[in-house]
Design an enzyme around this catalytic site. Sequence first.
Site, PDB file in Angstrom:
ATOM      1  N   LYS A   1      56.251  12.666 -45.010  1.00  0.00           N
ATOM      2  CA  LYS A   1      55.221  13.096 -45.969  1.00  0.00           C
ATOM      3  C   LYS A   1      55.963  13.583 -47.208  1.00  0.00           C
ATOM      4  O   LYS A   1      55.861  14.756 -47.627  1.00  0.00           O
ATOM      5  CB  LYS A   1      54.345  14.189 -45.328  1.00  0.00           C
ATOM      6  CG  LYS A   1      53.127  14.581 -46.132  1.00  0.00           C
ATOM      7  CD  LYS A   1      52.027  13.528 -46.168  1.00  0.00           C
ATOM      8  CE  LYS A   1      50.893  13.944 -47.069  1.00  0.00           C
ATOM      9  NZ  LYS A   1      49.921  12.854 -47.320  1.00  0.00           N
TER      10      LYS A   1
ATOM     11  N   ASP B   1      50.585   8.990 -29.677  1.00  0.00           N
ATOM     12  CA  ASP B   1      49.291   8.917 -28.978  1.00  0.00           C
ATOM     13  C   ASP B   1      48.431   7.800 -29.561  1.00  0.00           C
ATOM     14  O   ASP B   1      47.763   7.059 -28.841  1.00  0.00           O
ATOM     15  CB  ASP B   1      48.524  10.250 -29.103  1.00  0.00           C
ATOM     16  CG  ASP B   1      48.767  11.174 -27.911  1.00  0.00           C
ATOM     17  OD1 ASP B   1      49.867  11.099 -27.324  1.00  0.00           O
ATOM     18  OD2 ASP B   1      47.865  11.965 -27.577  1.00  0.00           O
TER      19      ASP B   1
ATOM     20  N   ASP C   1      50.205   9.513 -43.348  1.00  0.00           N
ATOM     21  CA  ASP C   1      48.765   9.201 -43.349  1.00  0.00           C
ATOM     22  C   ASP C   1      48.546   7.696 -43.431  1.00  0.00           C
ATOM     23  O   ASP C   1      47.694   7.131 -42.735  1.00  0.00           O
ATOM     24  CB  ASP C   1      48.031   9.958 -44.477  1.00  0.00           C
ATOM     25  CG  ASP C   1      48.729   9.883 -45.829  1.00  0.00           C
ATOM     26  OD1 ASP C   1      49.863   9.372 -45.908  1.00  0.00           O
ATOM     27  OD2 ASP C   1      48.128  10.345 -46.826  1.00  0.00           O
TER      28      ASP C   1
ATOM     29  N   ASP D   1      54.561  13.008 -32.376  1.00  0.00           N
ATOM     30  CA  ASP D   1      53.613  13.384 -31.319  1.00  0.00           C
ATOM     31  C   ASP D   1      52.277  12.709 -31.577  1.00  0.00           C
ATOM     32  O   ASP D   1      51.688  12.087 -30.685  1.00  0.00           O
ATOM     33  CB  ASP D   1      53.452  14.910 -31.300  1.00  0.00           C
ATOM     34  CG  ASP D   1      52.454  15.363 -30.249  1.00  0.00           C
ATOM     35  OD1 ASP D   1      52.522  14.837 -29.119  1.00  0.00           O
ATOM     36  OD2 ASP D   1      51.605  16.215 -30.553  1.00  0.00           O
TER      37      ASP D   1
ATOM     38  N   TYR E   1      57.815  22.378 -34.076  1.00  0.00           N
ATOM     39  CA  TYR E   1      57.793  22.816 -32.684  1.00  0.00           C
ATOM     40  C   TYR E   1      58.771  23.967 -32.433  1.00  0.00           C
ATOM     41  O   TYR E   1      58.581  24.738 -31.504  1.00  0.00           O
ATOM     42  CB  TYR E   1      58.157  21.655 -31.755  1.00  0.00           C
ATOM     43  CG  TYR E   1      56.999  20.743 -31.439  1.00  0.00           C
ATOM     44  CD1 TYR E   1      56.414  19.980 -32.437  1.00  0.00           C
ATOM     45  CD2 TYR E   1      56.507  20.641 -30.150  1.00  0.00           C
ATOM     46  CE1 TYR E   1      55.360  19.139 -32.149  1.00  0.00           C
ATOM     47  CE2 TYR E   1      55.457  19.794 -29.857  1.00  0.00           C
ATOM     48  CZ  TYR E   1      54.880  19.048 -30.848  1.00  0.00           C
ATOM     49  OH  TYR E   1      53.842  18.219 -30.562  1.00  0.00           O
TER      50      TYR E   1
HETATM   51  C1  IPM Z   1      53.987  15.162 -25.673  1.00  0.00           C
HETATM   52  C2  IPM Z   1      53.053  16.321 -25.430  1.00  0.00           C
HETATM   53  C3  IPM Z   1      53.791  17.618 -25.693  1.00  0.00           C
HETATM   54  C4  IPM Z   1      54.245  17.587 -27.136  1.00  0.00           C
HETATM   55  C5  IPM Z   1      52.972  18.892 -25.394  1.00  0.00           C
HETATM   56  C6  IPM Z   1      52.501  18.922 -23.961  1.00  0.00           C
HETATM   57  C7  IPM Z   1      53.717  20.141 -25.738  1.00  0.00           C
HETATM   58  O1  IPM Z   1      51.915  16.187 -26.218  1.00  0.00           O
HETATM   59  O2  IPM Z   1      55.013  15.074 -24.996  1.00  0.00           O
HETATM   60  O3  IPM Z   1      53.677  14.331 -26.535  1.00  0.00           O
HETATM   61  O4  IPM Z   1      53.455  17.901 -28.046  1.00  0.00           O
HETATM   62  O5  IPM Z   1      55.398  17.225 -27.377  1.00  0.00           O
HETATM   63 MG    MG Z   2      51.807  14.376 -27.295  1.00  0.00          MG
END
Ligand code: IPM
Ligand code: MG
Length: 361
Positions: A195, A255, A227, A251, A146
């Site tokens: 990884k 999710d 993975d 990240d 990032y």
């Molecule tokens: C998160 C989001 C952010 C990230 C984006 C919006 C830049 O997906 O906070 O997980 O990737 O960190």
């Molecule tokens: Mg995210």
Amino acid sequence: MECKIAVISGDGIGPEIVREAKKVLDVVAEKYGHTFNYTDVLMGGASIDVHGVPLTDEAIETAKASDAVLMGSIGGDAKTSPWYKLTPDKRPEAGLLKIRKALNLFANLRPAYLYDELRAACPLRDDIIGDGFDMMIMRELTGGLYFGERKTENIDGVMTAVDTLTYNENEIRRIAKRGFDIAMKRRKKVTSVDKANVLDSSRLWRKVVEEVAKDYPEVTLEHMLVDNCAMQLVKDPAQFDVILTENMFGDILSDEASMVTGSIGMLSSASLNDTKFGLYEPSHGSAPDIAGQDKANPIATILSAAMMLRFTFDLDKEADAVEAAVRQVLKDGYRTGDIMSDGCTLVGTVKMGDLIAERIQ
Ligand code: IPM
Ligand code: MG
């Protein structure tokens, strides 16, 4: 207690979900005798519309002058929003990355917990869910891909893009320590995800995590390739306590973890630095497709406000009260669309906020 809270409502569903979190906080303030002073701060598209940039220096100063930041979400529809005609460094997401870096928020905590009441919303098979699961994803937030150097250029007629993944040992050590500290307060297990079979940054990660682990003899450390971790999260999520990982992997895995808890609309987060200061935001995005329709689930933001009470203000009783109110609403059968199942009562964003606020004890 008097608390200074900077509020970033942001874009999309951001303003709606933040409004509900403030509603709940105001009830907490009244019941427990606190004063929460809010200062609005623009970030993301909302800031671009006014200032032409996703985050101004003044906005950062306001955040720094506060005890904590409560945030909704930023960003719009990349296909239709004019914000995405700007260069990447001027888009809404750049504001979020800038504030994380400016406030040194290197430790991102994303708890993923399956409420018993939400078993029906969990996409996993019943035998996999078993007795449920409860994990904390510790994501490094100010390093890695990032924040590495990036560029896109034409080399001998071929368009070429580079992103750089850099970590130094100090960055790894401080997040690892946080991970182990948190594991000590939980089930004392850390799964460090990397990884290391391919990346140098991961091999250094593994080495430093092992060094840190020596100071925590009670904590069991295991290493897992990313993975494999993605697979294990849907195969046997109960095996995880603390997942410790770098920015990009965190990240993605957070999710995934949120979806196995039923909905990303449930997942809160805290981004912390070395002090008590923190930025608290739901892990989900701005969902522009449902913005302004009273459909968004405000629970992740309300639970993020509970994390703020706990981590920044040390108001554990108050945080417990918010979490208990959320649980009670789910027990009472109220659901927003994203977690709806048969026999439950469908409610909108505002009603969900009201129901939780009413249940604060
Ligand atoms: C998160 C989001 C952010 C990230 C984006 C919006 C830049 O997906 O906070 O997980 O990737 O960190
Ligand atoms: Mg995210």
